[in-house]
Design an enzyme around this catalytic site. Structure first.
Site, PDB file in Angstrom:
ATOM      1  N   LYS A  37       0.734  -1.270  -0.031  1.00  0.00           N
ATOM      2  CA  LYS A  37      -0.093   0.005   0.102  1.00  0.00           C
ATOM      3  C   LYS A  37       1.002   1.301   0.035  1.00  0.00           C
ATOM      4  O   LYS A  37       0.591   2.100  -0.674  1.00  0.00           O
ATOM      5  CB  LYS A  37      -1.090   0.065   1.184  1.00  0.00           C
ATOM      6  CG  LYS A  37      -2.132  -1.062   1.031  1.00  0.00           C
ATOM      7  CD  LYS A  37      -2.984  -1.282   2.316  1.00  0.00           C
ATOM      8  CE  LYS A  37      -3.933  -2.526   2.010  1.00  0.00           C
ATOM      9  NZ  LYS A  37      -4.690  -2.899   3.152  1.00  0.00           N
TER      10      LYS A  37
ATOM     11  N   GLN B  50      -5.122  -1.888   9.394  1.00  0.00           N
ATOM     12  CA  GLN B  50      -4.690  -3.232   8.738  1.00  0.00           C
ATOM     13  C   GLN B  50      -5.432  -4.128   9.655  1.00  0.00           C
ATOM     14  O   GLN B  50      -5.022  -4.247  10.741  1.00  0.00           O
ATOM     15  CB  GLN B  50      -3.484  -3.362   8.418  1.00  0.00           C
ATOM     16  CG  GLN B  50      -2.865  -4.756   7.903  1.00  0.00           C
ATOM     17  CD  GLN B  50      -3.380  -4.471   6.275  1.00  0.00           C
ATOM     18  OE1 GLN B  50      -3.721  -3.729   5.500  1.00  0.00           O
ATOM     19  NE2 GLN B  50      -3.956  -5.688   5.802  1.00  0.00           N
TER      20      GLN B  50
ATOM     21  N   ASP C 143     -11.305   2.290   3.262  1.00  0.00           N
ATOM     22  CA  ASP C 143     -11.471   0.863   3.267  1.00  0.00           C
ATOM     23  C   ASP C 143     -12.985   0.388   3.024  1.00  0.00           C
ATOM     24  O   ASP C 143     -13.370  -0.596   2.536  1.00  0.00           O
ATOM     25  CB  ASP C 143     -11.305   0.050   4.741  1.00  0.00           C
ATOM     26  CG  ASP C 143     -10.083  -0.710   4.517  1.00  0.00           C
ATOM     27  OD1 ASP C 143      -9.461  -1.279   3.288  1.00  0.00           O
ATOM     28  OD2 ASP C 143      -9.169  -0.903   5.415  1.00  0.00           O
TER      29      ASP C 143
HETATM   30  N1  GUN Z   1      -6.584  -7.321   5.838  1.00  0.00           N
HETATM   31  C1  GUN Z   1      -6.888  -8.103   4.645  1.00  0.00           C
HETATM   32  N2  GUN Z   1      -7.368  -7.335   3.707  1.00  0.00           N
HETATM   33  C2  GUN Z   1      -7.684  -5.840   3.933  1.00  0.00           C
HETATM   34  C3  GUN Z   1      -8.076  -4.802   3.460  1.00  0.00           C
HETATM   35  O1  GUN Z   1      -8.637  -4.899   2.510  1.00  0.00           O
HETATM   36  N3  GUN Z   1      -8.267  -3.859   4.418  1.00  0.00           N
HETATM   37  C4  GUN Z   1      -7.655  -3.692   5.579  1.00  0.00           C
HETATM   38  N4  GUN Z   1      -7.651  -2.723   6.366  1.00  0.00           N
HETATM   39  N5  GUN Z   1      -7.119  -4.848   6.286  1.00  0.00           N
HETATM   40  C5  GUN Z   1      -7.174  -6.018   5.365  1.00  0.00           C
END
Ligand code: GUN
Length: 281
Positions: free
Chosen positions: A52, A96, A119
């Site tokens: 990211k 996350q 998200d």
């Molecule tokens: N953990 C696995 N996929 C995701 C996601 O798309 N967003 C977040 N915040 N955590 C994750």
């Protein structure tokens, strides 16, 4: 032979569009900032968070990394979120997942200002999607809609079957397909005669979480098959929820694993960050 839906190429296209938009905003004196919070050292999370950050760098989004120790308390995390909610120079906040067991995930996600919830997990945004109002949409299902549209797959009037009902993929996927005027069925682990249901699908989205479970006998000839799963097999090779070898010869288009749905999640996250600026103005 089925057409391969190239998620890597489509994600690159979306990231380049974001990059152009960010450059234009910069020229007008507007900066886009994403705060990424990771609690603990889950190795998969570290890889995702790293990807990211890299995507932000490429696009020109400023990223603030908060790498907090495993022992961080729920109230410390909530305090940080409150601080970031109040900062005018922060457009997006991403926590996350998964969080360590002593932290209530739902409480944390609910604490994020819905206007910064890139998200798309906040109940306000989920509700907005449900009734067709503007808001952030969960990145993986939003990416799947882009894969379909940019591959020339018509959704309106089609029989769409989503296998899986998670809050992050299955449910928002069903709502998005419905928004595109698909006729949508959500199947899940308690569905009777799953094959009967999935064999009706013109568009089949597999988010089951079981490696290669969807074999050719689940798929109608000529269907478009989207594979959300990602697993490592006994030889450390990546595979999806779909048994690609048996399904590919009978469908009209299919996403590979890797290189299908996977790259779209980050591309759509970047897109949500870019859109957050207009949503906040
Ligand atoms: N953990 C696995 N996929 C995701 C996601 O798309 N967003 C977040 N915040 N955590 C994750």
């Amino acid at each position: 032979m089925a057409k391969l839906i190239d998620g890597k190429a489509i994600a690159a296209q979306i990231k380049d569009e974001c990059r152009e938009k960010v450059a234009k905003m910069k020229s007008e004196g507007v900066e886009v900032t994403l705060a990424v919070i990771q609690v603990g050292n889950d190795p998969a999370s570290t890889v995702y968070v790293g990807n990211k950050k890299k995507a932000c760098e490429y696009i020109g989004i400023r990223s603030l990394a908060y790498e907090l120790p495993e022992e961080t308390t729920e109230s410390e995390l909530l305090e940080l979120i409150t601080e970031l909610n109040g900062r005018k120079d922060v457009n997006g906040i991403l926590v996350q997942l998964p969080l360590p067991g002593h932290i209530d995930e739902e409480k944390v996600l609910d604490a994020i200002d819905s206007r910064k919830d890139v998200d798309g997990f906040h109940p306000q945004n989920v509700g907005a999607l449900c009734i067709g109002k503007p808001g952030f949409v969960s990145c993986t299902p939003a990416g799947i809609i882009q894969l379909l549209k940019r591959s020339g797959v018509e959704i309106a009037g089609k029989e769409c079957v989503v296998i899986g009902r998670s809050n992050i993929v299955g449910k928002p996927m069903a709502l998005l397909l419905l928004r595109e005027n698909g006729t949508v069925t959500v199947a899940h682990s308690k569905t009777k005669d799953l094959r009967e249901v999935t064999k009706r699908a013109d568009i089949l989205v597999a988010a089951v979480g079981k490696p290669k479970m969807i074999t050719a006998d689940y798929v109608k000839e000529g269907a478009v098959v989207i594979d959300v799963g990602i697993h490592r097999n006994e030889n450390n090779k990546l595979c999806g929820d779909v048994d690609f070898e048996s399904v590919e010869p009978i469908c009209s288009a299919i996403t590979p694993v890797p290189g299908g749905v996977g790259p779209m999640t980050i591309a759509m996250l970047m897109n949500n960050c870019v859109e957050s600026v207009a949503l906040q103005q």
